[in-house]
Design an enzyme around this catalytic site. Structure first.
Site, PDB file in Angstrom:
ATOM      1  N   ASN A 103       0.784  -4.505   7.874  1.00  0.00           N
ATOM      2  CA  ASN A 103       1.768  -5.246   7.078  1.00  0.00           C
ATOM      3  C   ASN A 103       2.798  -4.317   6.460  1.00  0.00           C
ATOM      4  O   ASN A 103       3.989  -4.612   6.398  1.00  0.00           O
ATOM      5  CB  ASN A 103       1.057  -5.999   5.939  1.00  0.00           C
ATOM      6  CG  ASN A 103       0.881  -7.468   6.240  1.00  0.00           C
ATOM      7  OD1 ASN A 103       1.784  -8.127   6.723  1.00  0.00           O
ATOM      8  ND2 ASN A 103      -0.294  -7.973   5.956  1.00  0.00           N
ATOM      9  N   ALA A 131       0.808  -1.217   0.000  1.00  0.00           N
ATOM     10  CA  ALA A 131       0.000   0.000   0.000  1.00  0.00           C
ATOM     11  C   ALA A 131       0.842   1.268   0.000  1.00  0.00           C
ATOM     12  O   ALA A 131       0.305   2.367  -0.052  1.00  0.00           O
ATOM     13  CB  ALA A 131      -0.914   0.003   1.221  1.00  0.00           C
ATOM     14  N   HIS A 181      -0.820   6.736   4.484  1.00  0.00           N
ATOM     15  CA  HIS A 181       0.513   6.392   4.978  1.00  0.00           C
ATOM     16  C   HIS A 181       1.417   7.606   4.826  1.00  0.00           C
ATOM     17  O   HIS A 181       1.425   8.257   3.771  1.00  0.00           O
ATOM     18  CB  HIS A 181       1.101   5.215   4.191  1.00  0.00           C
ATOM     19  CG  HIS A 181       0.332   3.943   4.358  1.00  0.00           C
ATOM     20  ND1 HIS A 181       0.571   3.061   5.379  1.00  0.00           N
ATOM     21  CD2 HIS A 181      -0.707   3.435   3.651  1.00  0.00           C
ATOM     22  CE1 HIS A 181      -0.281   2.045   5.290  1.00  0.00           C
ATOM     23  NE2 HIS A 181      -1.067   2.258   4.248  1.00  0.00           N
TER      24      HIS A 181
END
Length: 276
Positions: free
Chosen positions: A199, A133, A229
């Protein structure tokens, strides 16, 4: 290497472990993009008797790591969860097949990672960690060539994305009226405690300064509609700041659309003449 051998590399035969939201999205996207040169020849599931109408026509169902033996495949993609990484990784790597790991939280176990790396070294296969991601992982990994002093990774998701996880014991997800950081620690701690949501903390840690020096903060934000993020890193190379806000997977809000897209890119690069 002959011209015919080079040409044959433009076709890819893949076994995928798991048939959840990410695996189905990857296969669907490749079909939409007309990538007929990428064939899914096997899909590993727990129950091979269950009906799966969306399974690729080219794929056979398998249930055990030993079922990889004898299959004509080029690589194995894991998309089934942390517990699947070691058995399927050992089977793939021992057969000399590259192994793509999606459930990178498994690498919080140093001994497990060492065993897989030893198997890869023995056969010449590779363990491939996609960026998942996160964006800019290539820049972070390049920066780590020199001395990296700090890497801080913040993960911001809507409260719904944290439901069903340990976050429910740390923050009132239903009562939030503003962003709340409910966890701060190392990448190892974050990924170990929140394997479905963090993850990617292992990915940034492996690219940078490791699981125990990378600092991670987890945040639930009722104003967020995407999975965000933020990576801030500093060192001899200079300063790096990366920010990405991902649409969640329609069928699994804990995962981001970008996770599937990064696997699509990885597989397409295996058959492209121009790798990008």
């Amino acid at each position: 290497m002959s011209v015919s051998e080079r040409t044959s590399r433009r076709h890819l035969r893949v076994a995928i472990v798991g048939w959840g939201a990410i695996a189905r999205r990857v296969v669907a996207l490749l079909a939409e993009r007309g990538r007929g040169e990428i064939a899914f020849v096997a899909v590993a599931v727990r129950d091979t008797a269950a009906s799966r109408p969306d399974l690729p026509a080219s794929a056979r169902l398998i249930a055990e790591p030993g079922d990889l033996t004898g299959l004509d495949i080029d690589l194995v993609v894991e998309a089934a969860g942390r517990a699947s990484v070691e058995p399927w990784g050992q089977a793939a790597l021992s057969a000399g097949r590259d192994f793509v790991v999606s459930s990178t939280s498994a690498f919080c176990d140093d001994a497990l990672m060492a065993r897989l790396v030893a198997s890869a070294d023995h056969t010449g296969a590779q363990i491939v960690v996609p960026p998942g991601a996160m964006g800019g992982i290539d820049a972070l990994a390049a920066a780590a060539t020199l001395c990296l002093d700090t890497v801080e990774h913040t993960i911001v998701k809507p409260p719904a994305a944290w439901r069903g996880t340990a976050a429910e014991t740390l923050v009132d997800l239903d009562g939030l009226n503003r962003a709340a950081i409910f966890f701060s620690g190392t990448a190892r701690q974050a990924a170990d405690r929140f394997p479905q949501n963090a993850n990617v903390a292992v990915i940034s840690a492996l690219a940078g300064i490791g699981l125990d020096r990378t600092r991670v903060s987890l945040c639930a934000d009722p104003a967020a509609s995407r999975n965000g993020h933020r990576i801030a890193a500093g060192g001899a190379f200079g300063r790096l700041d990366i920010s990405i806000d991902n649409e969640p997977l329609a069928t699994n809000p804990k995962s981001s659309e970008m996770t599937a897209l990064s696997l699509v890119r990885l597989l397409e690069n295996r058959v492209r003449a121009l790798v990008r």
